[in-house]
Scaffold this active site. Sequence first.
Site, mmCIF file in Angstrom:
data_model
loop_
_atom_site.group_PDB
_atom_site.id
_atom_site.type_symbol
_atom_site.label_atom_id
_atom_site.label_comp_id
_atom_site.label_asym_id
_atom_site.label_seq_id
_atom_site.Cartn_x
_atom_site.Cartn_y
_atom_site.Cartn_z
ATOM 1 N N GLU A 1 0.832 -1.192 0.000
ATOM 2 C CA GLU A 1 0.000 0.000 0.000
ATOM 3 C C GLU A 1 0.874 1.251 0.000
ATOM 4 O OE1 GLU A 1 -3.566 -1.869 2.828
ATOM 5 O OE2 GLU A 1 -2.416 -0.120 3.490
ATOM 6 N N CYS A 2 0.573 2.169 -0.877
ATOM 7 C CA CYS A 2 1.164 3.502 -0.876
ATOM 8 C C CYS A 2 2.688 3.439 -0.764
ATOM 9 C CB CYS A 2 0.549 4.349 0.234
ATOM 10 S SG CYS A 2 0.735 6.131 -0.041
ATOM 11 N N GLY A 3 3.261 3.752 0.396
ATOM 12 C CA GLY A 3 4.715 3.724 0.536
ATOM 13 C C GLY A 3 5.315 2.364 0.246
ATOM 14 N N GLY B 1 -0.536 -0.992 -4.895
ATOM 15 C CA GLY B 1 -0.913 0.314 -5.411
ATOM 16 C C GLY B 1 -0.997 1.348 -4.305
#
Length: 472
Positions: A340-342, A438
């Site tokens: 996720e993200c980072g 993502g």
Amino acid sequence: MKAPRVMIAAGKSGSGKTMITCGILRALQKLGKTPVAFKCGPDYIDPMFHERVVKTSSRNLDPYFTGDEMTRYLFARGAREGDISVFEGVMGYYDGLGGVSTKGSAYDLARMTKTPVILVVDARGMSLSALAWIRGIIEFRRDSHIAGVIFNRMSGMLYQELAPIAEKELGISCIGYVPEIPEGKLQSRHLGLVLPDEVENLSAQVDRLSEILLTSLDFEKLQKIASGAEELSGEEPEELKKVLQSERAEAVRLGKPVLAVAKDEAFCFIYRDNLRLLQELGAAIVSFSPLHDQKIPDQADGILLYGGYPELYAKELSENTIMRNSVKNALLDGAACLAECGGYMYLSESMEDMNGGTYEMVGAVPGNVYRTDHLRRFGYIELHANAREILGSRCGPIRSHEFHYFDSTDCGRAYHAAKPLRKRTWECIHATKNRMMGFPHLYYYACPEFALEFLEACIKSRKVKNGINDLC
């Protein structure tokens, strides 16, 4: 169940909710209570302040992710760890979806959990006008749940004159005031407050604040309001029972999947309840550090890379080539993965840091991550799968959120994201049968089926590692 509780909310961000909440939690401890904390909304950082500074249990409650029944269940389960619960609100009290709805707001959570609210008012530059402002907040919704008020950045002398007028005019309890404390302010960066470990002498600051609050707030009134909260049913929702007690869940428990969870300075945005649900379903959690370790745990069937601040450590992450190769090889061997993200940024081909330098990353997903000058696709979203037989596609729309300044040259197209109450949509996420990578952040109790599906993928991934099957 009878659960004494109170929410500390405000009419706008920047009113001092986090420090005042921490000060109240510490003061309650000094009064012999065992407080537990809850943060409204998807914020990762404020619960860190509750846990690391005050040393009390803290969890997120998000009325957008979970409906009334699930939210009350999650609250009741956490509340049993103490004798009084303190909620910290989010943004302005009524600010919810798209800025045009109360759904997902602090007010929405107070409504769901029948929690009395104490409103923090930043009163600097105001005296009697503050009461008109408070009346507007109280009367905006008939069931506001607001039972008391704390005046922040107000002198004791003015408070003594204003409090009797406020109680007479507004019909609510004045809990007290907080004087101006210059060293009690928290610094922010691009994703919100700096992390607790980065604030010098933070514990001492909270200690000092708690001593001030013990003299400037009426904790008998506060505890009376909390004790007057309605009884609440915290029964386990049927949708959760259906997943936890299913034959599939029992098979997962017998399979004993092992998850390697990235956890260090760069990867620290973790919902405690996400890990708890995975453990309830039979997963063993093993932590590792992409910054400091040399490889992921050998026994890992799946990898969890949550968000954080990898952009602050891009050089160090890149220079740890042994770890980067370990992660990439595990994925090549078929390991299941949620990023996720980072965590997704770390798996990309390269990442730009905060100073414009570009560094090589794992290279497990296509795309180069670069910095932008504003928030990208900020807020709650619904995810709709664009393909069948990819991870999460059986869950229907998945409620999620995004919050990042960085973007990628290839964000993926496995899912279609749509902002609720808005017309904006976009494509996102790289996904396979056992991977989802993502920018969106997920909260598993929004769809317990997703957590079960991921763990099933982890067990199948073990077969991939042993050369029995091919999922990717």
